[in-house]
Motif scaffolding. Sequence first.
Motif, PDB file in Angstrom:
ATOM      1  N   LEU A   1       0.856  -1.182   0.000  1.00 49.90           N
ATOM      2  CA  LEU A   1       0.000   0.000   0.000  1.00 49.90           C
ATOM      3  C   LEU A   1       0.889   1.228   0.000  1.00 49.90           C
ATOM      4  O   LEU A   1       1.746   1.384   0.878  1.00 49.90           O
ATOM      5  N   GLY A   2       0.712   2.093  -0.998  1.00 48.67           N
ATOM      6  CA  GLY A   2       1.533   3.300  -1.095  1.00 48.67           C
ATOM      7  C   GLY A   2       0.911   4.501  -0.410  1.00 48.67           C
ATOM      8  O   GLY A   2       1.612   5.324   0.172  1.00 48.67           O
ATOM      9  N   SER A   3      -0.427   4.629  -0.484  1.00 51.51           N
ATOM     10  CA  SER A   3      -1.092   5.762   0.159  1.00 51.51           C
ATOM     11  C   SER A   3      -2.567   5.447   0.372  1.00 51.51           C
ATOM     12  O   SER A   3      -3.142   4.611  -0.332  1.00 51.51           O
ATOM     13  N   SER A   4      -3.155   6.122   1.340  1.00 49.78           N
ATOM     14  CA  SER A   4      -4.582   6.008   1.633  1.00 49.78           C
ATOM     15  C   SER A   4      -4.983   7.303   2.326  1.00 49.78           C
ATOM     16  O   SER A   4      -4.587   7.555   3.460  1.00 49.78           O
ATOM     17  N   GLU A   5      -5.762   8.133   1.616  1.00 50.03           N
ATOM     18  CA  GLU A   5      -6.040   9.476   2.119  1.00 50.03           C
ATOM     19  C   GLU A   5      -7.510   9.847   1.978  1.00 50.03           C
ATOM     20  O   GLU A   5      -8.192   9.376   1.062  1.00 50.03           O
ATOM     21  N   ALA A   6      -7.973  10.709   2.857  1.00 49.48           N
ATOM     22  CA  ALA A   6      -9.325  11.257   2.771  1.00 49.48           C
ATOM     23  C   ALA A   6      -9.334  12.420   1.789  1.00 49.48           C
ATOM     24  O   ALA A   6      -8.338  13.120   1.625  1.00 49.48           O
ATOM     25  N   SER A   7     -10.457  12.594   1.089  1.00 51.38           N
ATOM     26  CA  SER A   7     -10.613  13.714   0.165  1.00 51.38           C
ATOM     27  C   SER A   7     -12.101  14.008   0.019  1.00 51.38           C
ATOM     28  O   SER A   7     -12.927  13.414   0.727  1.00 51.38           O
ATOM     29  N   THR A   8     -12.441  14.921  -0.874  1.00 47.90           N
ATOM     30  CA  THR A   8     -13.842  15.210  -1.172  1.00 47.90           C
ATOM     31  C   THR A   8     -14.010  15.387  -2.682  1.00 47.90           C
ATOM     32  O   THR A   8     -13.050  15.674  -3.389  1.00 47.90           O
ATOM     33  N   THR A   9     -15.226  15.209  -3.138  1.00 47.87           N
ATOM     34  CA  THR A   9     -15.604  15.474  -4.529  1.00 47.87           C
ATOM     35  C   THR A   9     -16.915  16.247  -4.499  1.00 47.87           C
ATOM     36  O   THR A   9     -17.910  15.734  -3.986  1.00 47.87           O
ATOM     37  N   ASP A  10     -16.903  17.476  -4.991  1.00 49.35           N
ATOM     38  CA  ASP A  10     -18.094  18.326  -4.972  1.00 49.35           C
ATOM     39  C   ASP A  10     -18.692  18.416  -3.568  1.00 49.35           C
ATOM     40  O   ASP A  10     -19.910  18.406  -3.396  1.00 49.35           O
TER      41      ASP A  10
ATOM     42  N   MET B   1      -7.309   4.252  -6.820  1.00 46.05           N
ATOM     43  CA  MET B   1      -8.756   4.249  -6.682  1.00 46.05           C
ATOM     44  C   MET B   1      -9.202   5.545  -6.015  1.00 46.05           C
ATOM     45  O   MET B   1      -8.588   6.001  -5.048  1.00 46.05           O
ATOM     46  N   LYS B   2     -10.249   6.142  -6.568  1.00 44.21           N
ATOM     47  CA  LYS B   2     -10.960   7.218  -5.880  1.00 44.21           C
ATOM     48  C   LYS B   2     -12.350   6.691  -5.585  1.00 44.21           C
ATOM     49  O   LYS B   2     -13.052   6.230  -6.490  1.00 44.21           O
ATOM     50  N   VAL B   3     -12.729   6.714  -4.321  1.00 41.26           N
ATOM     51  CA  VAL B   3     -14.030   6.225  -3.886  1.00 41.26           C
ATOM     52  C   VAL B   3     -14.828   7.419  -3.384  1.00 41.26           C
ATOM     53  O   VAL B   3     -14.335   8.213  -2.580  1.00 41.26           O
ATOM     54  N   VAL B   4     -16.063   7.547  -3.856  1.00 44.47           N
ATOM     55  CA  VAL B   4     -16.922   8.667  -3.482  1.00 44.47           C
ATOM     56  C   VAL B   4     -18.195   8.122  -2.855  1.00 44.47           C
ATOM     57  O   VAL B   4     -18.860   7.259  -3.438  1.00 44.47           O
ATOM     58  N   ALA B   5     -18.525   8.640  -1.679  1.00 44.01           N
ATOM     59  CA  ALA B   5     -19.745   8.238  -0.972  1.00 44.01           C
ATOM     60  C   ALA B   5     -20.900   9.113  -1.435  1.00 44.01           C
ATOM     61  O   ALA B   5     -21.329  10.041  -0.748  1.00 44.01           O
ATOM     62  N   GLY B   6     -21.404   8.838  -2.642  1.00 40.69           N
ATOM     63  CA  GLY B   6     -22.526   9.597  -3.172  1.00 40.69           C
ATOM     64  C   GLY B   6     -23.758   9.453  -2.292  1.00 40.69           C
ATOM     65  O   GLY B   6     -23.842   8.538  -1.472  1.00 40.69           O
ATOM     66  N   LYS B   7     -24.705  10.314  -2.479  1.00 42.28           N
ATOM     67  CA  LYS B   7     -25.911  10.288  -1.655  1.00 42.28           C
ATOM     68  C   LYS B   7     -26.701   9.000  -1.862  1.00 42.28           C
ATOM     69  O   LYS B   7     -27.246   8.435  -0.913  1.00 42.28           O
ATOM     70  N   GLN B   8     -26.718   8.505  -3.107  1.00 40.72           N
ATOM     71  CA  GLN B   8     -27.512   7.319  -3.427  1.00 40.72           C
ATOM     72  C   GLN B   8     -26.678   6.089  -3.752  1.00 40.72           C
ATOM     73  O   GLN B   8     -27.150   4.960  -3.595  1.00 40.72           O
ATOM     74  N   ASN B   9     -25.431   6.277  -4.214  1.00 36.29           N
ATOM     75  CA  ASN B   9     -24.592   5.165  -4.657  1.00 36.29           C
ATOM     76  C   ASN B   9     -23.130   5.384  -4.307  1.00 36.29           C
ATOM     77  O   ASN B   9     -22.704   6.503  -4.023  1.00 36.29           O
TER      78      ASN B   9
ATOM     79  N   LEU C   1     -13.619  14.687 -11.979  1.00 32.37           N
ATOM     80  CA  LEU C   1     -14.905  14.009 -11.800  1.00 32.37           C
ATOM     81  C   LEU C   1     -15.880  14.912 -11.051  1.00 32.37           C
ATOM     82  O   LEU C   1     -15.574  15.417  -9.971  1.00 32.37           O
ATOM     83  N   HIS C   2     -17.069  15.124 -11.643  1.00 31.62           N
ATOM     84  CA  HIS C   2     -18.110  15.922 -10.996  1.00 31.62           C
ATOM     85  C   HIS C   2     -19.417  15.142 -10.961  1.00 31.62           C
ATOM     86  O   HIS C   2     -19.788  14.490 -11.952  1.00 31.62           O
ATOM     87  N   LEU C   3     -20.083  15.201  -9.831  1.00 30.51           N
ATOM     88  CA  LEU C   3     -21.279  14.414  -9.580  1.00 30.51           C
ATOM     89  C   LEU C   3     -22.532  15.122 -10.051  1.00 30.51           C
ATOM     90  O   LEU C   3     -22.594  16.366 -10.056  1.00 30.51           O
ATOM     91  N   PRO C   4     -23.575  14.352 -10.386  1.00 30.38           N
ATOM     92  CA  PRO C   4     -24.879  14.971 -10.670  1.00 30.38           C
ATOM     93  C   PRO C   4     -25.494  15.480  -9.371  1.00 30.38           C
ATOM     94  O   PRO C   4     -25.113  15.031  -8.275  1.00 30.38           O
ATOM     95  N   ALA C   5     -26.439  16.385  -9.477  1.00 31.67           N
ATOM     96  CA  ALA C   5     -27.023  17.036  -8.296  1.00 31.67           C
ATOM     97  C   ALA C   5     -27.590  16.035  -7.302  1.00 31.67           C
ATOM     98  O   ALA C   5     -27.448  16.185  -6.089  1.00 31.67           O
ATOM     99  N   GLU C   6     -28.230  14.963  -7.811  1.00 29.25           N
ATOM    100  CA  GLU C   6     -28.882  14.006  -6.896  1.00 29.25           C
ATOM    101  C   GLU C   6     -27.915  13.180  -6.068  1.00 29.25           C
ATOM    102  O   GLU C   6     -28.315  12.522  -5.116  1.00 29.25           O
ATOM    103  N   GLU C   7     -26.614  13.207  -6.427  1.00 31.47           N
ATOM    104  CA  GLU C   7     -25.628  12.460  -5.650  1.00 31.47           C
ATOM    105  C   GLU C   7     -24.866  13.333  -4.655  1.00 31.47           C
ATOM    106  O   GLU C   7     -24.044  12.841  -3.903  1.00 31.47           O
ATOM    107  N   LYS C   8     -25.146  14.616  -4.660  1.00 34.99           N
ATOM    108  CA  LYS C   8     -24.475  15.531  -3.734  1.00 34.99           C
ATOM    109  C   LYS C   8     -25.258  15.638  -2.450  1.00 34.99           C
ATOM    110  O   LYS C   8     -26.480  15.549  -2.433  1.00 34.99           O
TER     111      LYS C   8
END
Length: 199
Positions: free
Chosen positions: A113-122, A147-155, A190-197
């Motif tokens: 494992l080289g890195s594991s960090e918190a971030s945000t998208t929109d 990998m970038k993982v995003v905790a969208g509102k629905q998915n 990467l930008h999310l649709p409104a329903e995932e924010k």
Amino acid sequence: MRAVIWGAAIAALAAGAALAQDIAWKTVSLDGGFTIDVPQIVGEHYKPEAPAPKDVLMYFLVSAGDPGSMSCQLRRQPYTADFTRQTLAAGLALGKAGEFCKIAGDAIHDWQLGSSEASTTDGVQAGTCLSAYNDSSQQAQGRVVTMKVVAGKQNIYQLLCISEFDDKDGAVTAYATRWSAVVTKLQESLHLPAEEKTP
């Protein structure tokens, strides 16, 4: 050994950024209202075609000759009763995205494992991770996974990129000199649709 490998990779990042500036990019719209920048060279081939699973929103492969190749995809997955948005967001906020970069199997060797960090998208909780390993079942055995993982509102959304080279050390160097800045641009575009924010 780990410090030496990743130290060399970090030292080469400036060269990687310069190479990434040579790539022409275009902003594309994906199913569901997402937008992301992709290399112009892939044309329309970022669009998944059958028999790609329905959860794949984007996929492309690019090659750079000696530095090897890189494939990227964006996937959408629903939450479950056992893995809720709250669970994912809390883990990502604590920098636990590295769980998504774990690779295991009989052919997998020298995983790091080289890195594991918190971030945000929109404004939505996200996280990034990077790992490297050898896969003895492949002709080009070295792999770097980001990998970038995003905790969208629905998915849940996963932007996965895999770069490959002859062996792990070569793959790490190739990632640093060619692919790191490319992956960063993809992740940041990467930008999310409104329903995932989150409202």
